[in-house]
Write a protein that holds these residues in place. Structure first.
Motif, PDB file in Angstrom:
ATOM      1  N   THR A 334     -54.330 -57.399  30.221  1.00 51.71           N
ATOM      2  CA  THR A 334     -55.022 -57.883  29.034  1.00 51.71           C
ATOM      3  C   THR A 334     -56.350 -57.159  28.919  1.00 51.71           C
ATOM      4  N   ILE A 335     -56.553 -56.516  27.787  1.00 47.49           N
ATOM      5  CA  ILE A 335     -57.810 -55.833  27.508  1.00 47.49           C
ATOM      6  C   ILE A 335     -58.493 -56.559  26.357  1.00 47.49           C
ATOM      7  N   SER A 336     -59.787 -56.315  26.202  1.00 48.20           N
ATOM      8  CA  SER A 336     -60.506 -57.042  25.162  1.00 48.20           C
ATOM      9  C   SER A 336     -61.618 -56.195  24.582  1.00 48.20           C
ATOM     10  N   ALA A 337     -62.087 -56.638  23.416  1.00 43.86           N
ATOM     11  CA  ALA A 337     -63.198 -55.967  22.749  1.00 43.86           C
ATOM     12  C   ALA A 337     -63.940 -56.986  21.913  1.00 43.86           C
ATOM     13  N   THR A 338     -65.217 -56.738  21.698  1.00 46.67           N
ATOM     14  CA  THR A 338     -66.005 -57.549  20.771  1.00 46.67           C
ATOM     15  C   THR A 338     -66.652 -56.611  19.770  1.00 46.67           C
ATOM     16  N   ALA A 339     -66.928 -57.163  18.567  1.00 47.86           N
ATOM     17  CA  ALA A 339     -67.486 -56.345  17.496  1.00 47.86           C
ATOM     18  C   ALA A 339     -68.714 -57.015  16.924  1.00 47.86           C
ATOM     19  N   SER A 340     -69.520 -56.195  16.248  1.00 53.83           N
ATOM     20  CA  SER A 340     -70.704 -56.745  15.593  1.00 53.83           C
ATOM     21  C   SER A 340     -70.315 -57.732  14.498  1.00 53.83           C
ATOM     22  N   ASN A 361     -59.609 -60.473  19.506  1.00 54.44           N
ATOM     23  CA  ASN A 361     -60.504 -59.907  20.514  1.00 54.44           C
ATOM     24  C   ASN A 361     -59.800 -59.442  21.772  1.00 54.44           C
ATOM     25  N   SER A 362     -58.601 -59.907  22.048  1.00 54.65           N
ATOM     26  CA  SER A 362     -57.881 -59.483  23.247  1.00 54.65           C
ATOM     27  C   SER A 362     -56.483 -59.028  22.876  1.00 54.65           C
ATOM     28  N   PHE A 363     -55.938 -58.190  23.763  1.00 56.00           N
ATOM     29  CA  PHE A 363     -54.591 -57.662  23.538  1.00 56.00           C
ATOM     30  C   PHE A 363     -53.890 -57.565  24.884  1.00 56.00           C
ATOM     31  N   THR A 364     -52.661 -58.067  24.928  1.00 55.63           N
ATOM     32  CA  THR A 364     -51.863 -58.028  26.156  1.00 55.63           C
ATOM     33  C   THR A 364     -50.802 -56.953  26.010  1.00 55.63           C
ATOM     34  N   THR A 365     -50.788 -56.043  26.959  1.00 54.40           N
ATOM     35  CA  THR A 365     -49.883 -54.892  26.895  1.00 54.40           C
ATOM     36  C   THR A 365     -48.469 -55.289  27.316  1.00 54.40           C
ATOM     37  N   PRO A 366     -47.493 -54.481  26.966  1.00 52.12           N
ATOM     38  CA  PRO A 366     -46.172 -54.632  27.592  1.00 52.12           C
ATOM     39  C   PRO A 366     -46.246 -54.141  29.036  1.00 52.12           C
ATOM     40  N   TYR A 374     -55.471 -47.531  24.790  1.00 56.03           N
ATOM     41  CA  TYR A 374     -55.371 -48.232  23.510  1.00 56.03           C
ATOM     42  C   TYR A 374     -56.691 -48.065  22.768  1.00 56.03           C
ATOM     43  N   TYR A 375     -56.679 -48.408  21.478  1.00 60.66           N
ATOM     44  CA  TYR A 375     -57.844 -48.165  20.647  1.00 60.66           C
ATOM     45  C   TYR A 375     -58.135 -49.405  19.814  1.00 60.66           C
ATOM     46  N   ALA A 376     -59.401 -49.812  19.828  1.00 51.45           N
ATOM     47  CA  ALA A 376     -59.827 -50.989  19.090  1.00 51.45           C
ATOM     48  C   ALA A 376     -60.739 -50.573  17.949  1.00 51.45           C
ATOM     49  N   SER A 377     -60.565 -51.251  16.813  1.00 51.42           N
ATOM     50  CA  SER A 377     -61.415 -51.014  15.649  1.00 51.42           C
ATOM     51  C   SER A 377     -61.675 -52.362  14.995  1.00 51.42           C
ATOM     52  N   THR A 378     -62.812 -52.482  14.332  1.00 48.90           N
ATOM     53  CA  THR A 378     -63.099 -53.734  13.641  1.00 48.90           C
ATOM     54  C   THR A 378     -62.800 -53.581  12.152  1.00 48.90           C
ATOM     55  N   SER A 379     -62.353 -54.646  11.560  1.00 52.54           N
ATOM     56  CA  SER A 379     -62.011 -54.644  10.140  1.00 52.54           C
ATOM     57  C   SER A 379     -62.854 -55.691   9.437  1.00 52.54           C
ATOM     58  N   VAL A 380     -63.586 -55.237   8.417  1.00 52.74           N
ATOM     59  CA  VAL A 380     -64.399 -56.124   7.594  1.00 52.74           C
ATOM     60  C   VAL A 380     -63.899 -56.015   6.164  1.00 52.74           C
ATOM     61  N   ASN A 381     -63.578 -57.138   5.588  1.00 48.77           N
ATOM     62  CA  ASN A 381     -63.088 -57.179   4.200  1.00 48.77           C
ATOM     63  C   ASN A 381     -61.877 -56.277   3.998  1.00 48.77           C
ATOM     64  N   GLU A 392     -58.987 -48.145  28.140  1.00 48.88           N
ATOM     65  CA  GLU A 392     -57.937 -47.626  29.007  1.00 48.88           C
ATOM     66  C   GLU A 392     -57.381 -48.698  29.923  1.00 48.88           C
ATOM     67  N   VAL A 393     -56.063 -48.661  30.056  1.00 47.60           N
ATOM     68  CA  VAL A 393     -55.381 -49.447  31.082  1.00 47.60           C
ATOM     69  C   VAL A 393     -54.925 -48.447  32.142  1.00 47.60           C
ATOM     70  N   VAL A 394     -55.512 -48.558  33.316  1.00 48.69           N
ATOM     71  CA  VAL A 394     -55.211 -47.616  34.392  1.00 48.69           C
ATOM     72  C   VAL A 394     -54.145 -48.216  35.294  1.00 48.69           C
ATOM     73  N   VAL A 395     -53.066 -47.483  35.467  1.00 52.33           N
ATOM     74  CA  VAL A 395     -52.012 -47.900  36.391  1.00 52.33           C
ATOM     75  C   VAL A 395     -52.167 -47.067  37.653  1.00 52.33           C
TER      76      VAL A 395
END
Length: 726
Positions: A334-340, A361-366, A374-381, A392-395
């Motif tokens: 599980t990775i996560s991100a926060t945005a302004s 805010n969080s994403f669980t990988t297969p 993976y890549y996170a972006s924020t969406s406004v309107n 990055e998810v490091v294996v």
């Protein structure tokens, strides 16, 4: 008539006074500009610069012109402001250098209605073609062409005045006002202010900095910052706050001006960094360094806000924090991100790719078997074009211990080391303990007295090697033992060195050799001594145990030196002898032998009952520095001889004389009258008692001998000879 005329004049005067009072009592108030807008910008989509806007004027319904400028974050050649829609009464003109949009009336000789300005400003949009957009941009909106910077609440104006001196520019700037604000040569105290007043100004010219007072100490000498130092030194100087010198400036170039350069100037935009500064003399320079004018700044800390300007801004929503993840060999994460602000979207590529669900805010990988980004972006309107941030998810594959280095010690602390394929190494005192003793590649143990086994594992982000590996600290406290071949040596002065030797060592030791308590080179069981002194040697075992030091004395010795002066010979006697009378034949210890180099030697250098003839004295150095020989002759002078032909004692000669042993030999025979009867040659067999071939009678005759042997010993002797005939 006269009264009526007087009344008329009085009425006209009163009317003029009232009219004058009315007109001069009205003050032309400037318009009030109010703008709202702090909006999230969706990359790739134009955006209105205001969400609300008004311009009002209590005594006017029009303005001559209106200006909108990108006052911070401007990216020249990429950013643009544009009036959209149809406004037939307004002309718009974009200045790419200043980042400014100007609105003027399209009808010659008229001004723009305030209502038209309001509607037009609400239709102005910002767009950009940059691929690397600054995260925030500020727009200033004002009725005047002076540039307005919201962050300072100051106005800036470039005044064109080619070839003006710095001193005249300072006077001219201080003679200007702007809606009640006092002007002065600009003092640019921040990067944002320097960029705005320098890069986005309509021209380059003087600003308010100088080192005229003290060479190399640059101060602001105008406006509210007067006296503030902003640079110390020349090209390689430093700033206590902020400075924006161009490349290789300030250089105090004297050229045609022996007084140097003492005034700050915004460099021509074609030179170096746009908007940066250079130093010039008061009169300016030549060619591109001729002053084009000066920059006036309006604003102090005590000025009241001017409502003729307002500002709005746009910003790009940002991913402000991320949390990555690691997996051991395979699994989900599980990775996560926060945005302004806004909703976080997840993607499998930096550009394009597939949007992953769910958003949040969080994403669980297969299940992953290898590392993935993976890549996170924020969406406004609903905007999905904002920058993406990599997470990055490091294996990790289980690390392995690739090498170990154990230690053998006598006592104390052991130094153990190991390397791994990846990660860090944890050290334990057992196979099952959970708390590591140490983490790192090299472990210095606590003091130990017995052989101890430690256990190590590699760990990379809690992905641990399959099993622990033993690393042994072996303790062997056996003290080394060895013997000396000799504890005393003699160094012969003609040999140069002597070999000091140990023997009977119980193991393979290294050795520490010292002379006079100072370590000398060599770690083997033997060592060469080249000078006398007190030597010591100790053995060190492989475990580091040390033996006691053993002492070896090296003394100087040498072969003997012996001369005629060192011996006393007794000859021509009943007991011939030789005696060494000098106890100091050299620095060695000596013993003596007569005529037998390999015979028995004795300490005393005295030999007697020596027969006549050649002899050799052997002087041996007991310290094996060698044997010295001393050859000498024992002589006997016969008292008589009987030359009667019987083959016995028929001639007179010196017994023990050997011509090879003497460099000088004079042997003469005389009668009693001193007549020389015979003189022996070195090859002579002796005197047969004849003189000039005639047999001499029995009588007493005399001899005189002068000899010098090979050792330089001189012998002079005279005596009588009895000649007997029967």
């Amino acid at each position: 008539m006269n009264k009526s005329l007087k009344l008329k004049k009085t009425f006209i005067s009163l009317f003029f006074f009232m009219a004058t009072s009315f007109f001069f009592g009205q003050v032309d108030e400037p318009p009030v500009v109010i703008a709202e807008g702090n909006q999230a910008f969706c990359i790739g989509n134009p955006i209105n610069i205001v969400t609300n806007f008004s311009i009002t004027d209590g005594d006017d319904t029009t303005v001559d012109s209106f200006f909108i400028q990108i006052s911070s974050g401007y990216q020249v050649n990429f950013d643009r402001l544009e009036l959209t829609g149809s406004y037939p009464t307004i002309n718009s003109q974009w200045n790419n250098i200043q980042g400014k949009l100007s609105l003027t009336s399209s009808i010659s000789g008229t001004e723009i209605l305030l209502t038209d300005i309001e509607n037009a400003v609400k239709s102005i949009v910002f767009s950009t073609t940059s691929n690397n957009i600054t995260t925030k941009k500020t727009f200033s909106l004002t009725i005047d062409n002076a540039n307005y910077l919201p962050v300072t609440d100051h106005f800036y104006q470039f005044i064109s005045s080619p070839s003006i001196t710095w001193a005249d520019a300072k006077i001219a700037a201080e003679g200007k006002t702007y809606y009640g604000r006092q002007g002065y040569l600009a003092t640019l105290t921040s990067e944002e202010e320097a960029n705005f007043a320098g890069e986005q100004a309509s021209g380059a010219g003087w600003i308010g900095g100088s080192d005229e007072e003290t060479e190399g100490v640059w101060k602001w000498v105008t406006g509210p910052e007067t006296g503030t130092v902003f640079w110390n030194g020349q090209v390689n100087g430093s700033t206590p706050n902020y400075a924006n010198w161009n490349n290789n400036e300030p250089n105090d170039f004297k050229g045609n001006n022996p007084d140097g350069e003492h005034y700050a100037h915004i460099t021509d935009p074609s030179i170096g960094n746009r908007g940066a500064w250079n130093d010039l003399p008061n009169e300016g320079g030549t060619d591109l360094y001729i002053a084009k004018g000066y920059v006036v700044e309006y604003g102090t800390t005590t000025d009241l806000p001017l409502k003729i300007a307002a500002s709005t801004s746009i910003y790009i929503p940002q991913i402000t924090a991320t949390t990555s993840a690691t997996i051991c060999e395979s699994g989900i994460a599980t990775i996560s991100a926060t945005a302004s602000e806004g909703t976080i979207l997840w993607f499998d590529a930096m550009v394009g790719g597939t949007q992953l669900f769910p958003s949040g805010n969080s994403f669980t990988t297969p299940i992953l078997n290898s590392s993935k980004t993976y890549y996170a972006s924020t969406s406004v309107n609903g905007c999905i074009s904002l920058d993406r941030t990599a997470i990055e998810v490091v294996v990790n594959q289980k690390p392995t211990i690739t090498s170990i280095t154990e230690d053998l010690i006598c006592s104390g602390s052991a130094t153990l080391s190991a390397t791994s394929s990846a990660g860090k190494i944890n050290w334990y005192d057992s196979l099952t303990s959970t708390t590591p003793l140490f983490t790192g590649n090299t472990y210095q143990t606590l003091p130990i007295t017995t052989t101890t086994t430690y256990y190590i594992e590699a760990n990379i982000d809690n992905c641990i090697s399959s099993s622990r590996v033993e690393v042994i600290a072996e303790v062997n406290s056996t003290v080394p033992e060895f013997d000396l071949v000799k504890d005393a040596y003699f160094l012969c002065t003609d040999t140069g060195s002597v070999t000091l030797e140990t023997t009977n060592s119980l193991d393979n030791y290294s050795y520490v050799w010292k002379k006079e308590n100072v370590i000398i080179s060599g770690s083997l069981a033997t060592n060469n001594a080249t000078s006398s002194g007190n030597y010591t040697v100790k053995a060190i075992s492989l475990a580091g145990c040390e033996s006691v030091e053993k002492q070896i004395i090296v003394s100087n010795s040498n072969i003997a030196t012996i001369t005629n002066d060192d011996v006393l010979l007794v000859e021509d006697s009943d007991n011939n002898s030789i005696q060494v009378i000098n106890d100091n034949l050299g620095i060695g210890e000596y013993e003596f032998s007569l005529d037998d180099e390999f015979g028995i030697y004795k300490d005393a250098g005295f030999f007697e009952k020596i027969s006549a003839g050649m002899h050799t004295l052997f002087v041996n150095d007991k310290n094996n520095c060698g044997i010295t020989t001393y050859k000498f002759s024992i002589l006997a002078f016969p008292k008589y001889f009987t030359p009667n032909g019987d083959g016995e004692n028929d001639v007179w000669k010196i017994n023990g004389f050997n011509s090879d042993s003497f460099t000088i030999a004079e042997i003469s025979i005389y009668n009693r009258f001193g007549v020389l009867l015979y003189q022996m040659e070195s090859s002579s067999q002796g005197w047969d008692g004849r003189y000039q071939g005639k047999i001499l009678p029995s009588n007493t005759y005399w001899f005189r001998v002068i000899l010098s042997d090979v050792n330089g010993r001189k012998i002079e002797k005279t005596g009588s000879i009895g000649l007997i005939r029967k």
